[in-house]
Design a protein around this motif. Structure first.
Motif, mmCIF file in Angstrom:
data_model
loop_
_atom_site.group_PDB
_atom_site.id
_atom_site.type_symbol
_atom_site.label_atom_id
_atom_site.label_comp_id
_atom_site.label_asym_id
_atom_site.label_seq_id
_atom_site.Cartn_x
_atom_site.Cartn_y
_atom_site.Cartn_z
ATOM 1 N N ALA A 220 20.013 48.404 18.851
ATOM 2 C CA ALA A 220 20.980 48.997 19.616
ATOM 3 C C ALA A 220 20.525 49.993 20.653
ATOM 4 O O ALA A 220 19.283 50.232 20.828
ATOM 5 C CB ALA A 220 21.644 50.101 18.424
ATOM 6 N N ARG A 221 21.566 50.115 21.692
ATOM 7 C CA ARG A 221 21.039 50.980 22.924
ATOM 8 C C ARG A 221 22.034 52.017 22.973
ATOM 9 O O ARG A 221 23.247 52.165 22.542
ATOM 10 C CB ARG A 221 21.496 49.815 24.001
ATOM 11 N N LEU A 222 21.518 53.248 23.294
ATOM 12 C CA LEU A 222 22.072 54.512 23.262
ATOM 13 C C LEU A 222 22.290 55.116 24.604
ATOM 14 O O LEU A 222 21.593 54.773 25.518
ATOM 15 C CB LEU A 222 21.024 55.362 22.502
ATOM 16 N N TRP B 108 20.586 64.418 16.737
ATOM 17 C CA TRP B 108 21.145 63.733 15.736
ATOM 18 C C TRP B 108 21.086 62.088 15.891
ATOM 19 O O TRP B 108 20.703 61.360 15.084
ATOM 20 C CB TRP B 108 22.628 64.152 15.677
ATOM 21 N N LEU B 109 21.130 61.700 17.132
ATOM 22 C CA LEU B 109 21.147 60.257 17.425
ATOM 23 C C LEU B 109 19.559 59.853 17.198
ATOM 24 O O LEU B 109 19.545 58.862 16.616
ATOM 25 C CB LEU B 109 21.525 60.014 18.676
ATOM 26 N N ALA C 142 16.442 52.694 17.682
ATOM 27 C CA ALA C 142 17.418 52.351 18.881
ATOM 28 C C ALA C 142 16.813 52.701 20.388
ATOM 29 O O ALA C 142 15.776 53.621 19.960
ATOM 30 C CB ALA C 142 18.716 53.113 18.720
ATOM 31 N N ASP C 143 17.037 52.033 21.198
ATOM 32 C CA ASP C 143 16.477 52.216 22.562
ATOM 33 C C ASP C 143 17.398 53.134 23.432
ATOM 34 O O ASP C 143 18.817 53.015 23.325
ATOM 35 C CB ASP C 143 16.295 50.980 23.355
ATOM 36 N N ILE C 144 17.008 53.873 24.227
ATOM 37 C CA ILE C 144 17.857 54.712 25.171
ATOM 38 C C ILE C 144 18.170 53.555 26.455
ATOM 39 O O ILE C 144 17.231 53.099 27.131
ATOM 40 C CB ILE C 144 16.986 55.580 25.857
ATOM 41 N N ALA D 229 27.534 55.892 22.114
ATOM 42 C CA ALA D 229 27.576 57.116 22.820
ATOM 43 C C ALA D 229 28.376 58.220 21.849
ATOM 44 O O ALA D 229 29.316 57.888 21.194
ATOM 45 C CB ALA D 229 28.516 57.230 24.183
ATOM 46 N N VAL D 230 27.693 59.273 21.709
ATOM 47 C CA VAL D 230 28.471 60.565 21.066
ATOM 48 C C VAL D 230 29.068 61.148 21.836
ATOM 49 O O VAL D 230 28.962 61.671 23.103
ATOM 50 C CB VAL D 230 27.179 61.419 20.497
#
Length: 283
Positions: free
Chosen positions: A181-183, A198-199, A206-208, A229-230
């Motif tokens: 997953a990508r954040l 939290w993320l 997950a990766d940024i 995205a939050v």
């Protein structure tokens, strides 16, 4: 010596550069330089040391700063007191809020207010800085941190729920995993915000993908498939191209506070606007 030149002196002392002070005062940088030189010549003192990193107060500048700030406070106090007695529903109001809050929550209320009171000119600044109510940088401020200043009247306006979003139809990650997953997250200056932690906790693998301090930018990237995205739910739920991800625990929400200087408590146009904002948004 002109009072306006002391305002210029204070702007340079606080910003550290002619360029930043010029932008704050709405002047050009050459004008700032000329007026500073004229002030120093009138006083017979050098107020700033010019360095490669900006303007640094000299000993004489430090001595002048304390008195200039007291003069500023008296002038602003007079301005606030006179403004606070105004009873006509006309004039100027400057508001400050975050970008997404101003666009998605405040703007409809401000449009409604403007239709009812066309004589009031509203300026909305969407700025991450905490503007000073005492210095009349803003008349009404909306922010996520409670006000602690003794001369500010404030109240909690509303609690905003947040959610985790992904482009509609994309594969949802699993809680406590997130591999692949990508954040889309806040920039490093806002890395201490609760949703960033939290993320990391909910999707540790997950990766940024990208960072931005603008929630609308994050939402647009999310809708384009750049990652998860939050987002505040009033923003995220309004975008048809994205959907909410359930990891079993929602992201932490935010309280939004509104505040104004107590000298403006009798200012009718501010009271009318605040009453409408509370009626439409408070919960």
């Amino acid at each position: 010596m002109e009072w306006s030149d002391l305002k210029l002196f204070l702007a340079i002392a606080r910003s550290g550069t002619l360029g930043a002070a010029a932008r704050y005062l709405g002047l050009t940088q050459p004008t700032m330089g000329r007026r500073l030189r004229a002030l120093e010549q009138a006083l017979g003192q050098t107020l700033f040391q010019r360095t490669p990193d900006g303007f640094v107060l000299t000993d004489e500048g430090h001595a002048a700063l304390a008195r200039a700030e007291r003069m500023e406070e008296e002038a602003l106090g007079l301005e606030r007191e006179l403004a606070g007695t105004g009873r006509g529903v006309s004039g100027f109001l400057r508001l400050s809020s975050s970008d997404w809050f101003g666009i998605h929550l405040l703007s409809p209320v401000l449009a409604e207010f403007s239709a009812a009171h066309p004589g009031v000119v509203i300026e909305l600044l969407t700025d991450s800085r905490l503007l000073s109510l005492s210095r009349r940088e803003a008349d009404l401020v909306f922010r996520i941190a409670p006000f602690t200043e003794p001369d500010v009247i404030s109240r909690k306006l509303l609690h905003i729920d947040y959610g985790l979003y992904i482009r509609k139809g994309a594969e949802h990650p699993e809680a406590s995993k997130g591999r692949g997953a990508r954040l889309l997250t806040m920039d490093e200056a806002f890395g201490g915000m609760a949703d960033v932690a939290w993320l990391k906790r909910m999707l540790p693998q997950a990766d940024i993908a990208m960072r931005s301090n603008n929630r609308d930018v994050q939402a647009a990237l999310c809708a384009g498939g750049a990652g998860l995205a939050v987002l505040p739910r009033p923003l995220g739920d309004s975008i048809s191209a994205i959907e909410r991800v359930d990891l079993g625990e929602p992201p932490p929400g935010r309280d939004t506070w509104v505040g104004y200087h107590h000298d403006l408590k009798r200012l009718q146009r501010l009271r009318l606007l605040l009453d409408l904002v509370i009626d439409r948004l408070a919960r």
